[in-house]
Design a protein around this motif. Structure first.
Motif, PDB file in Angstrom:
ATOM      1  N   THR A 212       0.808  -1.211   0.000  1.00  0.00           N
ATOM      2  CA  THR A 212       0.000   0.000   0.000  1.00  0.00           C
ATOM      3  C   THR A 212       0.849   1.272   0.000  1.00  0.00           C
TER       4      THR A 212
ATOM      5  N   ASN B  51      -2.654   3.041  -4.212  1.00  0.00           N
ATOM      6  CA  ASN B  51      -4.074   2.975  -3.845  1.00  0.00           C
ATOM      7  C   ASN B  51      -4.924   3.757  -4.831  1.00  0.00           C
TER       8      ASN B  51
ATOM      9  N   GLN C 146      -7.722   2.204  -7.534  1.00  0.00           N
ATOM     10  CA  GLN C 146      -9.081   2.744  -7.425  1.00  0.00           C
ATOM     11  C   GLN C 146      -9.551   3.326  -8.754  1.00  0.00           C
TER      12      GLN C 146
ATOM     13  N   LEU D 187     -10.977  -2.567  -2.845  1.00  0.00           N
ATOM     14  CA  LEU D 187     -10.133  -3.077  -1.765  1.00  0.00           C
ATOM     15  C   LEU D 187     -10.959  -4.020  -0.901  1.00  0.00           C
TER      16      LEU D 187
END
Length: 792
Positions: free
Chosen positions: A615, A620, A624, A630
């Protein structure tokens, strides 16, 4: 009995007065295990005692991590029990001028058919090794490689020659230990080939001298941070040793750390050389010794006494300077008062450890190897070098080889075989190997899931540039394409090793996606095929935690999360790695490649895409934006990267969308800070948690996978009058809820079980048990009773 001409070929360079200009060589002993070992014993039976032989891959040989900082004349790689590219690269890097690497392996003609595959995922089979087939093709097409098998032998430059020259039956030139060439009686060093005449005699290359001068100048300006990178054998240890000596002479205290203590033997030798504490006789002894002690001589030692301890790791001098080796986890490295920190081979350190050490010191010199078997130096430079340069650290690079000649044949050969990072040698493969390798690609069986095409070019109509996307097998790549892919992956990822590339070439569950601009690779993604029918025999065991078959990382984690065997029956593509050329990052290229992967997954009837990554804000956001959800977070940071792993999933088929909703729901509730009653959870979440608790009670699922479930169960029982009376609540005294001592549950215990994360130390104290295993056993009994209360 070894053939005389082979013995001559092997040992002649060691007798040469110009050994420091001799290329290193490769000898392949190929055949069945007994025959090869007999011939190896015969070949080395008369080896002069002054020559050093090291072996790797055998039952009693060295581990490769212990080879750093060492040198030898003959290195042996044993491959009958399995070939390891990292082992070959490791020992090749220790061989000095005129030396020889001996590869002991099965018969070349059939080696690829009998290679041991230790990396295969459950349900997949490989009938041959394409990596080994490529290796054999390179060996056979290289006239400089000596080959000896039961039927014939090829000896470079000596085919058809007369018997060995009897004039060579004399003692070989004594090796000098470490990287120094022969020194004449009047102590004037021989200049390496092509070196600058202005080089000072204490340095063995001009770039080594320039790096030393740069370090000295920076330190005089009070700018005391430096990173030194170089391929193997370029004299990093010598440079750092000489620089440390200069700081000791100024009375400074120096701390030196490395992953393996003995790997700094050469560095400490050069500290003493730089301080004039070794004479010519000591040089050989220091270069060959690995018997280091941690006891410093008394600070009042005379120089001759100090010279006797040439390989000791701690010492001090009259001027007040001191140097000592400390293990990376020694608290003194963080809390001690040092003027300079040396971190040797930093790419082999976990990032958290490296960052902790750097954060504790204002003055440091870091070294790391490029093309290193212990990890990708290029990956290290991408991940860490920018941070160092932001702090004002100078980056110094050494290029001139000192352990072997420039353009050494063995170094070029090893880099071509291992496909490891960008070097000049990667552009020097002859036409003959390419022709053989093209034939290898045409003959390679396509052992991948039947739905995967060999190559599917794709050019979106809206794309005005020449970029194109491709999907296919690694075996279908040309040599140029293969090298481009491997170099990009090594550059983009920290601690990539040559062994990773062998797995990539040979694993039948791997698909490669690439994006090209003309002939230039701009992005690549490695996909693992997971789940489906190949897990049918173990999916129930995966769901309850009792089975952990090899591979299928994404499919297994998802199945553990849902506790339902059906989750493993879906077909997944896991994006194992994705890399974009560094100079093109941030331009949407990775996102475009993900879109192409999604389109192909849909056409191949794949249910979902998954990925597990460390991460960070940047990653992230990337996943996305690509539409991934997630669904799981690791509890502890990865030891190498220091990052906590995240698992993301993207539904491709309509039948998988309910599964993704369940996973998202489970994750959302598991991330809540406040306690949630078991009865207040959605039905699917409550049923899943009850299954996990039953698995825990049955000792198939570990404690770290049921923390949230125990929290919800404890919260439910804590507020229910059915289990604790009002009188008991008002007294706030620990009151047993059952008669059995082993199942005794008190309000105090329920309070701890309702805390997130579970306070293991307090639970151990309350339950009066010793260690985590005993705590787990005790909690299984408690949870069994609590479940019986809920279900009544």
């Amino acid at each position: 009995m070894a053939p005389p001409e082979l013995t001559q070929w092997l040992f002649n360079p060691f007798y040469s007065q110009a050994r420091d200009t001799e290329h290193r060589r490769l000898l392949v002993l190929t055949g069945d295990y007994e025959w090869v070992n007999q011939r190896l014993t015969s070949l080395l039976s008369d080896i002069p005692p002054s020559l050093i032989v090291k072996e790797i891959g055998g039952e009693t040989s060295l581990l490769r991590k212990h080879l750093l900082g060492n040198e030898c004349d003959i290195g042996v790689v044993h491959s009958h029990q399995g070939f390891n590219p990292g082992n070959m690269m490791a020992i090749a890097g220790t061989i000095r001028w005129g030396g020889c690497l001996i590869l002991c392996c099965p018969a070349l003609a059939s080696w690829h058919l009998h290679a041991k595959h230790t990396h295969l995922s459950h349900g997949f089979k490989a009938t041959q090794s394409l990596y080994i087939k490529r290796l054999v093709a390179i060996i056979k097409s290289n006239a400089d490689v000596a080959v000896w098998d039961g039927n014939h032998r090829h000896i470079p430059d000596l085919v058809g020659s007369d018997a060995p020259d009897s004039s060579n039956n004399v003692n070989p030139i004594e090796p000098e230990g470490s990287i120094y060439p022969r020194v004449s009686k009047n102590a004037q060093a021989t200049q390496p080939l092509g070196d600058d005449e202005t080089r000072k005699p204490q340095f063995k290359s001009l770039d080594q001298q320039l790096a030393f001068d740069c370090l000295t100048n920076r330190w005089s300006q009070d700018i005391r941070k430096a990173v030194i990178t170089a391929p193997r054998g370029r004299g990093k240890s010598a440079l750092v040793g000489l620089f440390v000596a200069s700081r000791l002479n100024k009375g400074e205290k120096v701390a030196i750390t490395s992953a393996i203590r003995d790997n700094t033997t050469t560095l400490f030798k050069h500290i003493r050389l730089g301080m004039g504490l070794l004479n010519s006789e000591d040089k050989d002894q220091a270069g060959q010794s690995s018997d280091c002690t941690a006891n410093p001589p008394d600070s009042n030692d005379t120089e001759p006494d100090a010279a006797k301890s040439a390989t000791k790791e701690n010492f001090s001098i009259k001027k007040g300077g001191s140097a000592q080796w400390l293990a990376p986890d020694n608290p003194t490295l963080i809390n001690g008062d040092f003027d300079l920190l040396i971190i040797d081979e930093a790419a082999s350190f976990p990032l958290p450890v490296l960052k902790l050490l750097i954060g504790a010191h204002d003055n440091y010199v870091i070294t790391t190897t490029l093309q290193g078997y212990e990890g990708s130096g290029q990956g290290f430079m991408q991940r860490m070098l920018p941070a160092f340069e932001t702090e004002g650290a100078v980056h110094l690079s050494l290029r001139t080889p000192l352990r072997w000649p420039k353009h050494d044949k063995l170094e070029n050969l090893i880099h071509n075989i291992c496909l490891f990072e960008g070097t000049e040698s990667l552009n020097t493969v002859s036409d003959a190997p390419r022709q053989v390798l093209q034939e290898v690609s045409r003959q390679a069986p396509q052992e991948v899931p039947r739905e995967v095409p060999i190559e599917v070019p794709h050019k979106p109509s809206t794309n005005k540039c020449s970029n194109d996307y491709r999907m296919g097998l690694v075996s279908a790549l040309s040599e140029h394409q293969l090298q481009s892919v491997m170099q990009l992956l090594a550059t983009a990822h920290y601690q990539t090793t040559p062994d990773d590339f062998m797995r990539l070439c040979d694993s039948p569950d791997i698909i490669l996606f690439t994006e090209w601009n003309a002939s230039r690779l701009t992005a690549a993604a490695v996909i693992n095929c997971e789940g489906g029918e190949v897990l049918a025999d173990v999916q129930k065991g995966i769901a309850d935690g009792s089975r952990r078959p090899k591979g299928h990382l994404g499919a297994q984690r998802l199945t553990l999360l849902t506790a339902h065997p059906e989750t493993a029956a879906y077909r997944y593509w896991r994006i194992n790695r994705i890399a974009v050329a560094p100079y093109l990052q941030g331009q949407g290229i990775g996102t475009g490649l993900i879109r192409f992967i999604k389109s192909q997954a849909l056409s191949q009837d794949i249910d979902a895409l998954t990925s597990s990554y460390g991460t960070s804000y940047k990653l992230n956001k990337f996943w996305q934006q690509c539409g991934f959800k997630l669904v799981d977070m690791g509890e502890k940071p990865n030891k190498a990267s220091g990052e906590t792993s995240a698992l993301v999933v993207k539904a491709i088929s309509e039948r998988y969308r309910p599964q993704q909703e369940i996973l998202s729901c489970l994750f959302a509730y598991s991330q809540k800070n406040e306690s949630v009653l078991l009865s207040a959870l959605p039905d699917i979440v409550r049923k899943t948690l009850m299954k996990k608790l039953q698995h825990f009670v049955n000792a198939t699922r570990p404690l770290n996978q049921v923390g949230f479930a125990i929290n919800a169960l404890a919260a439910e029982l804590s507020v229910s009058n059915k289990y604790i009376s009002n009188a008991e609540k008002s007294t706030k005294m620990p009151t047993k809820m059952c008669k059995n001592e082993t199942e005794a549950v008190t309000p105090q215990l329920l309070l701890l079980l309702g805390s997130s994360p579970l306070p293991t130390n307090q639970l151990i104290q309350l339950l009066n048990v010793s260690g985590r295993k005993a705590l787990t056993d005790a909690l299984r009994k408690k949870v069994r009773y609590l479940l019986s209360c809920v279900m009544t």
